[in-house]
Write a protein that holds these residues in place. Structure first.
Motif, PDB file in Angstrom:
ATOM      1  N   ALA A  92      -4.478   6.564  -0.575  1.00  0.00           N
ATOM      2  CA  ALA A  92      -3.911   5.223  -0.612  1.00  0.00           C
ATOM      3  C   ALA A  92      -4.009   4.640  -2.010  1.00  0.00           C
ATOM      4  O   ALA A  92      -4.972   4.885  -2.738  1.00  0.00           O
ATOM      5  CB  ALA A  92      -4.632   4.318   0.380  1.00  0.00           C
TER       6      ALA A  92
ATOM      7  N   TYR B  44       2.105  -0.052   6.793  1.00  0.00           N
ATOM      8  CA  TYR B  44       2.569   0.874   5.752  1.00  0.00           C
ATOM      9  C   TYR B  44       2.448   2.315   6.251  1.00  0.00           C
ATOM     10  O   TYR B  44       1.514   2.645   6.985  1.00  0.00           O
ATOM     11  CB  TYR B  44       1.741   0.693   4.468  1.00  0.00           C
TER      12      TYR B  44
ATOM     13  N   ASN C 119     -10.445   5.838  -1.630  1.00  0.00           N
ATOM     14  CA  ASN C 119      -9.226   5.369  -0.961  1.00  0.00           C
ATOM     15  C   ASN C 119      -8.499   6.514  -0.256  1.00  0.00           C
ATOM     16  O   ASN C 119      -7.274   6.656  -0.371  1.00  0.00           O
ATOM     17  CB  ASN C 119      -8.280   4.697  -1.964  1.00  0.00           C
TER      18      ASN C 119
ATOM     19  N   VAL D  44       0.865  -1.179   0.000  1.00  0.00           N
ATOM     20  CA  VAL D  44       0.000   0.000   0.000  1.00  0.00           C
ATOM     21  C   VAL D  44       0.900   1.227   0.000  1.00  0.00           C
ATOM     22  O   VAL D  44       1.830   1.326   0.799  1.00  0.00           O
ATOM     23  CB  VAL D  44      -0.931   0.023   1.221  1.00  0.00           C
TER      24      VAL D  44
ATOM     25  N   ARG E  42      -2.755  -2.081  -2.699  1.00  0.00           N
ATOM     26  CA  ARG E  42      -3.604  -3.134  -2.140  1.00  0.00           C
ATOM     27  C   ARG E  42      -4.793  -2.550  -1.397  1.00  0.00           C
ATOM     28  O   ARG E  42      -4.988  -2.756  -0.207  1.00  0.00           O
ATOM     29  CB  ARG E  42      -2.767  -3.992  -1.199  1.00  0.00           C
ATOM     30  N   THR E  43      -5.614  -1.792  -2.103  1.00  0.00           N
ATOM     31  CA  THR E  43      -6.726  -1.112  -1.444  1.00  0.00           C
ATOM     32  C   THR E  43      -8.019  -1.908  -1.517  1.00  0.00           C
ATOM     33  O   THR E  43      -9.046  -1.453  -1.035  1.00  0.00           O
ATOM     34  CB  THR E  43      -6.937   0.282  -2.050  1.00  0.00           C
TER      35      THR E  43
END
Length: 124
Positions: free
Chosen positions: A24, A113, A77, A2, A27-28
């Protein structure tokens, strides 16, 4: 993986407001907790606020409760930290972080992250 990018920091007078954003990417598609931390010169990184994936659960440091509000927009995101009634002691670099644990954590080591940070300076 992420990737997190903060924005919205700056210089503000005491009593003023700022809104920080954390975008973000990567890998959302998986659910993750978002947290905000801050680090002032010569001090350790400290927890500010965190929010669950659904937004139903939040947690705040005592020093900011009632002045700061964390929120998120999963469709975009992005997480936010709305900061009101700012004080000079709020001056720090603010970091957003993502955790794939299923609880709203306050310890930095539980976050997977981190963003690069954005400077917030509050003048008296």
């Amino acid at each position: 993986q992420v990737q997190l990018v903060e924005s919205g920091g700056g210089l503000v007078q005491a009593g003023g407001s700022l809104r920080l954003s954390c975008a973000a990417s990567g890998r959302t598609s998986s659910s993750y907790v978002m947290g905000w931390f801050r680090q002032a010169p010569g001090k350790e990184r400290e927890f500010v606020a965190a929010i669950s994936w659904s937004g139903r659960n939040t947690n705040y440091a005592d020093s900011v409760r009632g002045r700061f509000t964390i929120s998120r927009d999963n469709a975009n995101n992005t997480a936010y930290l709305h900061m009101n009634s700012l004080k000079p002691e709020d001056t720090a670099i603010y970091y957003c972080a993502a955790s794939f644990r299923n609880y709203v954590a306050i310890l930095p080591r539980t976050y997977d992250y981190w963003g690069q940070g954005t400077q917030v300076t509050v003048s008296s």
